[in-house]
Scaffold this motif. Structure first.
Motif, PDB file in Angstrom:
ATOM      1  N   LEU A   3      -5.353  -1.799   5.736  1.00  0.00           N
ATOM      2  CA  LEU A   3      -5.393  -1.261   4.376  1.00  0.00           C
ATOM      3  C   LEU A   3      -4.992   0.212   4.374  1.00  0.00           C
ATOM      4  N   ALA A   4      -5.419   0.945   5.395  1.00  0.00           N
ATOM      5  CA  ALA A   4      -5.065   2.367   5.492  1.00  0.00           C
ATOM      6  C   ALA A   4      -3.561   2.537   5.696  1.00  0.00           C
ATOM      7  N   ILE A   5      -2.967   1.675   6.515  1.00  0.00           N
ATOM      8  CA  ILE A   5      -1.511   1.733   6.723  1.00  0.00           C
ATOM      9  C   ILE A   5      -0.789   1.460   5.410  1.00  0.00           C
ATOM     10  N   GLN A   6      -1.246   0.453   4.716  1.00  0.00           N
ATOM     11  CA  GLN A   6      -0.630   0.090   3.440  1.00  0.00           C
ATOM     12  C   GLN A   6      -0.721   1.225   2.445  1.00  0.00           C
ATOM     13  N   GLU A   7      -1.870   1.927   2.431  1.00  0.00           N
ATOM     14  CA  GLU A   7      -2.067   3.056   1.531  1.00  0.00           C
ATOM     15  C   GLU A   7      -1.119   4.213   1.834  1.00  0.00           C
ATOM     16  N   LYS A   8      -0.792   4.396   3.124  1.00  0.00           N
ATOM     17  CA  LYS A   8      -0.018   5.566   3.542  1.00  0.00           C
ATOM     18  C   LYS A   8       1.487   5.301   3.613  1.00  0.00           C
ATOM     19  N   LEU A   9       1.944   4.127   3.236  1.00  0.00           N
ATOM     20  CA  LEU A   9       3.355   3.770   3.397  1.00  0.00           C
ATOM     21  C   LEU A   9       4.294   4.821   2.804  1.00  0.00           C
ATOM     22  N   ALA A  10       3.967   5.294   1.604  1.00  0.00           N
ATOM     23  CA  ALA A  10       4.852   6.253   0.930  1.00  0.00           C
ATOM     24  C   ALA A  10       4.864   7.609   1.625  1.00  0.00           C
ATOM     25  N   GLN A  11       3.866   7.904   2.457  1.00  0.00           N
ATOM     26  CA  GLN A  11       3.775   9.212   3.110  1.00  0.00           C
ATOM     27  C   GLN A  11       4.524   9.264   4.439  1.00  0.00           C
ATOM     28  N   SER A  13       7.527   8.958   7.316  1.00  0.00           N
ATOM     29  CA  SER A  13       8.973   9.155   7.409  1.00  0.00           C
ATOM     30  C   SER A  13       9.630   7.772   7.415  1.00  0.00           C
ATOM     31  N   PRO A  14      10.927   7.683   7.137  1.00  0.00           N
ATOM     32  CA  PRO A  14      11.596   6.370   7.143  1.00  0.00           C
ATOM     33  C   PRO A  14      11.394   5.604   8.447  1.00  0.00           C
ATOM     34  N   ALA A  15      11.473   6.312   9.589  1.00  0.00           N
ATOM     35  CA  ALA A  15      11.301   5.636  10.881  1.00  0.00           C
ATOM     36  C   ALA A  15       9.864   5.158  11.066  1.00  0.00           C
ATOM     37  N   GLU A  16       8.893   6.001  10.697  1.00  0.00           N
ATOM     38  CA  GLU A  16       7.483   5.592  10.800  1.00  0.00           C
ATOM     39  C   GLU A  16       7.184   4.429   9.872  1.00  0.00           C
ATOM     40  N   ARG A  17       7.850   4.407   8.705  1.00  0.00           N
ATOM     41  CA  ARG A  17       7.643   3.330   7.751  1.00  0.00           C
ATOM     42  C   ARG A  17       8.097   1.986   8.335  1.00  0.00           C
ATOM     43  N   ALA A 227      -4.890  -1.299  -3.774  1.00  0.00           N
ATOM     44  CA  ALA A 227      -3.708  -2.045  -3.380  1.00  0.00           C
ATOM     45  C   ALA A 227      -2.466  -1.368  -3.953  1.00  0.00           C
ATOM     46  N   PRO A 228      -1.255  -1.718  -3.467  1.00  0.00           N
ATOM     47  CA  PRO A 228      -0.035  -1.024  -3.906  1.00  0.00           C
ATOM     48  C   PRO A 228       0.205  -1.043  -5.404  1.00  0.00           C
ATOM     49  N   THR A 229      -0.305  -2.039  -6.120  1.00  0.00           N
ATOM     50  CA  THR A 229      -0.074  -2.106  -7.562  1.00  0.00           C
ATOM     51  C   THR A 229      -0.854  -1.048  -8.321  1.00  0.00           C
ATOM     52  N   LYS A 230      -1.873  -0.425  -7.665  1.00  0.00           N
ATOM     53  CA  LYS A 230      -2.656   0.651  -8.281  1.00  0.00           C
ATOM     54  C   LYS A 230      -3.228   0.221  -9.630  1.00  0.00           C
ATOM     55  N   MET A 231      -3.844  -0.942  -9.678  1.00  0.00           N
ATOM     56  CA  MET A 231      -4.402  -1.418 -10.936  1.00  0.00           C
ATOM     57  C   MET A 231      -5.746  -0.724 -11.159  1.00  0.00           C
ATOM     58  N   ARG A 232      -6.841  -1.452 -11.377  1.00  0.00           N
ATOM     59  CA  ARG A 232      -8.100  -0.796 -11.707  1.00  0.00           C
ATOM     60  C   ARG A 232      -8.930  -0.406 -10.496  1.00  0.00           C
ATOM     61  N   THR A 233      -8.653  -0.978  -9.314  1.00  0.00           N
ATOM     62  CA  THR A 233      -9.468  -0.594  -8.161  1.00  0.00           C
ATOM     63  C   THR A 233      -9.268   0.860  -7.792  1.00  0.00           C
ATOM     64  N   ALA A 234      -8.138   1.454  -8.146  1.00  0.00           N
ATOM     65  CA  ALA A 234      -7.928   2.880  -7.870  1.00  0.00           C
ATOM     66  C   ALA A 234      -8.947   3.721  -8.630  1.00  0.00           C
TER      67      ALA A 234
END
Length: 278
Positions: A3-11, A13-17, A227-234
């Motif tokens: 879950l932490a990896i999924q949260e940080k995807l946008a942060q 670098s392209p190679a780390e992603r 989750a990536p959709t950032k619905m109400r759990t955020a």
């Protein structure tokens, strides 16, 4: 960890992603790989795998695998947002997973020295005002309720003009606690910009690099999880994280003058009981 990896995807670098996405899709297989093998599979370099591991809080790839293995097997369906067809047991599992992740990430983001500096400023202050908008107002109300039991009596502002007027006429040194998830709420920024120079601005936020983060003297950082959709759990986990940080500050404040504060708590409890009896 997933879950932490999924949260940080946008942060990343392209190679780390590329490495992160491979780990998300092949978590169990990754446990049997070395850094070179994972790098080849993910189309990256071994150095990128090491950087990715350290970004995730591990000392290196071996340590990353140990942390990842401690959480296997993980039902990947729990990493998604809630759906209309799920049973209540699944919803409970998804929310509890996000809450655990929120608290773990907040503990990593929130430095002990920052909490102690916040407590020291609060103890020396002659006036405290608190402000938040929306769900952050609930956290502000919780702060006022807790510290009022200790005889501190913070001022809870209901609109920006009210808070600015209060701060302009208060004794120094003073404290202004602003709560903003994004750190970009216009009304909250307006208050921060009008704060008297002799006051200390404490910010409770998940965005330390925001506009408010640049204005704050002390920043208490939390980390909501969704989750990536950032619905109400955020929104749910951000409020829980805010309340958790406030609890940490409150208990540390209480702890450092334990006998004195314990007496105040007892007195407030007795006063409430007498009022109820009447």
């Amino acid at each position: 960890m997933l879950l932490a990896i999924q949260e940080k995807l946008a942060q990343f670098s392209p190679a780390e992603r590329q490495v992160a996405q491979y780990v998300l899709q092949h978590a169990e297989q990754v446990l049997a790989m070395n850094a070179q093998t994972l790098a080849t599979k993910a189309g990256a370099s071994p150095a990128t795998v090491i950087r990715f591991s350290r970004t995730m809080g591990a000392k290196g790839f071996a340590d990353f695998k140990i942390r990842l293995s401690a959480q296997q097997p993980t039902d990947k369906s729990l990493l998604t947002e809630i759906t209309p067809t799920e049973d209540l047991a699944t919803v409970k599992e998804k929310l509890s997973l996000r809450i655990r992740q929120t608290l773990a990430e907040t503990n990593l983001s929130l430095h002990n020295t920052t909490i102690d500096k916040t407590v020291a400023v609060l103890q020396k202050s002659r006036s405290i005002s608190v402000y938040g908008v929306g769900a952050s107002l609930l956290a502000a109300t919780d702060f006022v309720q807790k510290f009022s039991r200790l005889g501190v009596a913070p001022f809870l502002g209901r609109d920006a003009d009210e808070v600015m007027a209060y701060n302009a006429n208060q004794s120094h040194p003073g404290v202004l606690l602003l709560i903003s998830n994004s750190g970009e709420t216009p009304a909250v920024i307006k208050i921060a910009q009008a704060m008297p120079p002799s006051h200390t601005l404490i910010l409770l936020t998940q965005a330390p690099k925001s506009t408010l983060g640049q204005l704050a003297n002390l920043t208490l950082i939390y980390h909501p999880t969704a989750a990536p959709t950032k619905m109400r759990t955020a929104a749910t986990t951000s409020l829980l994280a805010q309340l958790y940080v406030i609890d940490l500050v409150y208990y540390r404040y209480f702890q450092l003058h334990f006998q004195q504060n314990a007496k105040k708590i007892q007195q407030s409890y007795q006063n409430i009981q007498r009022t109820r009896d009447h």
